[in-house]
Design a protein around this motif. Sequence first.
Motif, PDB file in Angstrom:
ATOM      1  N   THR A 180       4.183 -16.416  56.764  1.00  0.00           N
ATOM      2  CA  THR A 180       4.416 -16.407  58.212  1.00  0.00           C
ATOM      3  C   THR A 180       4.034 -17.738  58.832  1.00  0.00           C
ATOM      4  N   GLN A 181       2.944 -18.337  58.373  1.00  0.00           N
ATOM      5  CA  GLN A 181       2.550 -19.651  58.888  1.00  0.00           C
ATOM      6  C   GLN A 181       3.623 -20.694  58.612  1.00  0.00           C
ATOM      7  N   ILE A 182       4.183 -20.682  57.413  1.00  0.00           N
ATOM      8  CA  ILE A 182       5.208 -21.667  57.067  1.00  0.00           C
ATOM      9  C   ILE A 182       6.456 -21.477  57.933  1.00  0.00           C
ATOM     10  N   LEU A 183       6.811 -20.224  58.208  1.00  0.00           N
ATOM     11  CA  LEU A 183       8.011 -19.928  58.998  1.00  0.00           C
ATOM     12  C   LEU A 183       7.759 -19.980  60.502  1.00  0.00           C
ATOM     13  N   TYR A 184       6.536 -20.216  60.883  1.00  0.00           N
ATOM     14  CA  TYR A 184       6.113 -20.144  62.287  1.00  0.00           C
ATOM     15  C   TYR A 184       7.045 -20.883  63.258  1.00  0.00           C
ATOM     16  N   PRO A 185       7.397 -22.159  63.039  1.00  0.00           N
ATOM     17  CA  PRO A 185       8.267 -22.837  64.010  1.00  0.00           C
ATOM     18  C   PRO A 185       9.732 -22.419  63.898  1.00  0.00           C
ATOM     19  N   LEU A 186      10.125 -21.847  62.761  1.00  0.00           N
ATOM     20  CA  LEU A 186      11.513 -21.423  62.591  1.00  0.00           C
ATOM     21  C   LEU A 186      11.780 -20.089  63.267  1.00  0.00           C
ATOM     22  N   VAL A 187      10.785 -19.224  63.254  1.00  0.00           N
ATOM     23  CA  VAL A 187      10.936 -17.900  63.875  1.00  0.00           C
ATOM     24  C   VAL A 187      10.545 -17.952  65.345  1.00  0.00           C
ATOM     25  N   GLY A 188       9.432 -18.596  65.624  1.00  0.00           N
ATOM     26  CA  GLY A 188       8.995 -18.748  67.010  1.00  0.00           C
ATOM     27  C   GLY A 188       9.461 -20.076  67.562  1.00  0.00           C
ATOM     28  N   PRO A 202      -9.561 -29.957  41.469  1.00  0.00           N
ATOM     29  CA  PRO A 202      -8.599 -30.598  42.384  1.00  0.00           C
ATOM     30  C   PRO A 202      -7.681 -29.587  43.069  1.00  0.00           C
ATOM     31  N   LEU A 203      -7.242 -28.571  42.313  1.00  0.00           N
ATOM     32  CA  LEU A 203      -6.356 -27.569  42.900  1.00  0.00           C
ATOM     33  C   LEU A 203      -7.114 -26.644  43.842  1.00  0.00           C
ATOM     34  N   PHE A 204      -8.337 -26.265  43.473  1.00  0.00           N
ATOM     35  CA  PHE A 204      -9.111 -25.391  44.343  1.00  0.00           C
ATOM     36  C   PHE A 204      -9.589 -26.130  45.593  1.00  0.00           C
ATOM     37  N   LEU A 205      -9.824 -27.431  45.477  1.00  0.00           N
ATOM     38  CA  LEU A 205     -10.157 -28.217  46.656  1.00  0.00           C
ATOM     39  C   LEU A 205      -8.971 -28.268  47.610  1.00  0.00           C
ATOM     40  N   LEU A 206      -7.774 -28.436  47.051  1.00  0.00           N
ATOM     41  CA  LEU A 206      -6.556 -28.418  47.870  1.00  0.00           C
ATOM     42  C   LEU A 206      -6.379 -27.059  48.530  1.00  0.00           C
ATOM     43  N   LEU A 207      -6.643 -25.995  47.777  1.00  0.00           N
ATOM     44  CA  LEU A 207      -6.547 -24.641  48.317  1.00  0.00           C
ATOM     45  C   LEU A 207      -7.524 -24.442  49.461  1.00  0.00           C
ATOM     46  N   LEU A 208      -8.760 -24.869  49.262  1.00  0.00           N
ATOM     47  CA  LEU A 208      -9.770 -24.726  50.315  1.00  0.00           C
ATOM     48  C   LEU A 208      -9.367 -25.488  51.571  1.00  0.00           C
ATOM     49  N   LEU A 209      -8.796 -26.672  51.384  1.00  0.00           N
ATOM     50  CA  LEU A 209      -8.318 -27.450  52.527  1.00  0.00           C
ATOM     51  C   LEU A 209      -7.258 -26.679  53.303  1.00  0.00           C
ATOM     52  N   GLY A 210      -6.310 -26.081  52.577  1.00  0.00           N
ATOM     53  CA  GLY A 210      -5.271 -25.307  53.239  1.00  0.00           C
ATOM     54  C   GLY A 210      -5.824 -24.112  53.986  1.00  0.00           C
ATOM     55  N   VAL A 220      -8.900 -23.686  55.247  1.00  0.00           N
ATOM     56  CA  VAL A 220      -9.682 -24.107  56.420  1.00  0.00           C
ATOM     57  C   VAL A 220      -8.766 -24.592  57.530  1.00  0.00           C
ATOM     58  N   VAL A 221      -7.809 -25.452  57.168  1.00  0.00           N
ATOM     59  CA  VAL A 221      -6.898 -26.002  58.176  1.00  0.00           C
ATOM     60  C   VAL A 221      -6.076 -24.895  58.818  1.00  0.00           C
ATOM     61  N   GLY A 222      -5.509 -24.011  57.994  1.00  0.00           N
ATOM     62  CA  GLY A 222      -4.658 -22.948  58.529  1.00  0.00           C
ATOM     63  C   GLY A 222      -5.416 -21.976  59.410  1.00  0.00           C
ATOM     64  N   LYS A 223      -6.579 -21.533  58.969  1.00  0.00           N
ATOM     65  CA  LYS A 223      -7.363 -20.575  59.752  1.00  0.00           C
ATOM     66  C   LYS A 223      -7.801 -21.182  61.077  1.00  0.00           C
ATOM     67  N   ALA A 224      -8.292 -22.405  61.018  1.00  0.00           N
ATOM     68  CA  ALA A 224      -8.751 -23.054  62.249  1.00  0.00           C
ATOM     69  C   ALA A 224      -7.592 -23.267  63.221  1.00  0.00           C
ATOM     70  N   ALA A 225      -6.430 -23.685  62.700  1.00  0.00           N
ATOM     71  CA  ALA A 225      -5.289 -23.971  63.577  1.00  0.00           C
ATOM     72  C   ALA A 225      -4.783 -22.709  64.263  1.00  0.00           C
ATOM     73  N   LEU A 245      -0.337 -28.044  62.059  1.00  0.00           N
ATOM     74  CA  LEU A 245      -1.454 -27.683  61.186  1.00  0.00           C
ATOM     75  C   LEU A 245      -1.340 -26.237  60.706  1.00  0.00           C
ATOM     76  N   ILE A 246      -0.796 -25.361  61.556  1.00  0.00           N
ATOM     77  CA  ILE A 246      -0.566 -23.970  61.120  1.00  0.00           C
ATOM     78  C   ILE A 246       0.372 -23.943  59.935  1.00  0.00           C
ATOM     79  N   VAL A 247       1.478 -24.685  60.051  1.00  0.00           N
ATOM     80  CA  VAL A 247       2.450 -24.740  58.958  1.00  0.00           C
ATOM     81  C   VAL A 247       1.825 -25.393  57.725  1.00  0.00           C
ATOM     82  N   ALA A 248       1.128 -26.502  57.925  1.00  0.00           N
ATOM     83  CA  ALA A 248       0.532 -27.231  56.801  1.00  0.00           C
ATOM     84  C   ALA A 248      -0.480 -26.363  56.057  1.00  0.00           C
TER      85      ALA A 248
END
Length: 328
Positions: free
Chosen positions: A28-36, A84-92, A94-99, A115-118
């Motif tokens: 839903t976050q990825i589709l956020y600007p396409l649907v809304g 490296p992959l789990f660090l990337l996951l954690l970044l996603g 944190v960024v998504g939840k905060a946004a 940031l929601i999409v990212a």
Amino acid sequence: MSLEMVWLVLMGLVLGAYFVLGGYDYGTQILYPLVGRDERGRRVVRAALGPFFFGNEVWLIAFTGVLFGAFPMLEGTLISGLYPLFLLLLLGLVVGKAAVQLRGLVRNARAWDGLIVAGGLIAATSWGLVIGALLNGVPYGTDGVVTLDWSDVVNPFVVMAGVSNVILLCAHGAVFLTLRVSGDIVERAGKLARPLLLAAIASVAVTAALSGGTAVTQPTAALLVVAVLVVALTAAVFLAARDRSGWAFVATSLSALLPVPLVGLGLYPYFLVSAEGGMTIAQGAADQATLVTLLPFGLALVPVIVAYQAWSWWLFRGRVSPATPTYF
């Protein structure tokens, strides 16, 4: 059934639940600007996520607890080796939840929308890459240390696993929105659902075609899981075309869950496999005394979380509209 297998099934259940529930969040976050497409529509999409957004992450916390308590050797090797992959996951995450949480409180809305999409895209990609890396085989040395390099990630099979997971979760998120929202947003989500489901089928087929050199130890079981995944996605295509949103969501939920048993069955009896060796389920598990001591807590945990999730879904079972109060 041995205690190791009981805990393995329990860990698979909680991780699978997270893939289903957290998966539609990321889609839903990825589709956020396409649907809304306007402010009203984006507010409705955030309202659709609102009641469940943070509660769905409880399953990730439960998975981490099971991994840490029942499989400490795996936890230490997996997290450090694939950091490296789990660090990337954690970044996603944190960024998504905060946004999502702060989007309605800031003035520069466009940046936060990005940031929601990212956040959703990074999280979905990261999990796909983790699954692909495990199935492809990790550099597990004779000293029991995993030393993952980006060259182990940037190969056709692992990259396609990441792409497939993104498309799959986008399709899952689109079907979720057809079940959850109302008005013109349902039509937009519905128009996206069918092509995304077809793209998911195609991407899964391409990923399977690239799996010839992977570390899968049980190819028959792995192919069976992939076949069920394709059947579930195909069923979702027909159900979505007939506006059977509820059953389509069941089908995409099954599809989002299946990568977990794909790894478990495909690598059995190993957790980690490489040309130099591997870590078996027994080697990654805690001692018998610890598994026995923790078992009552583990068996009690899942029903409590299920009850909470069921109550939450029932309480907020109605479709959301522009008039629906939103937490975000």
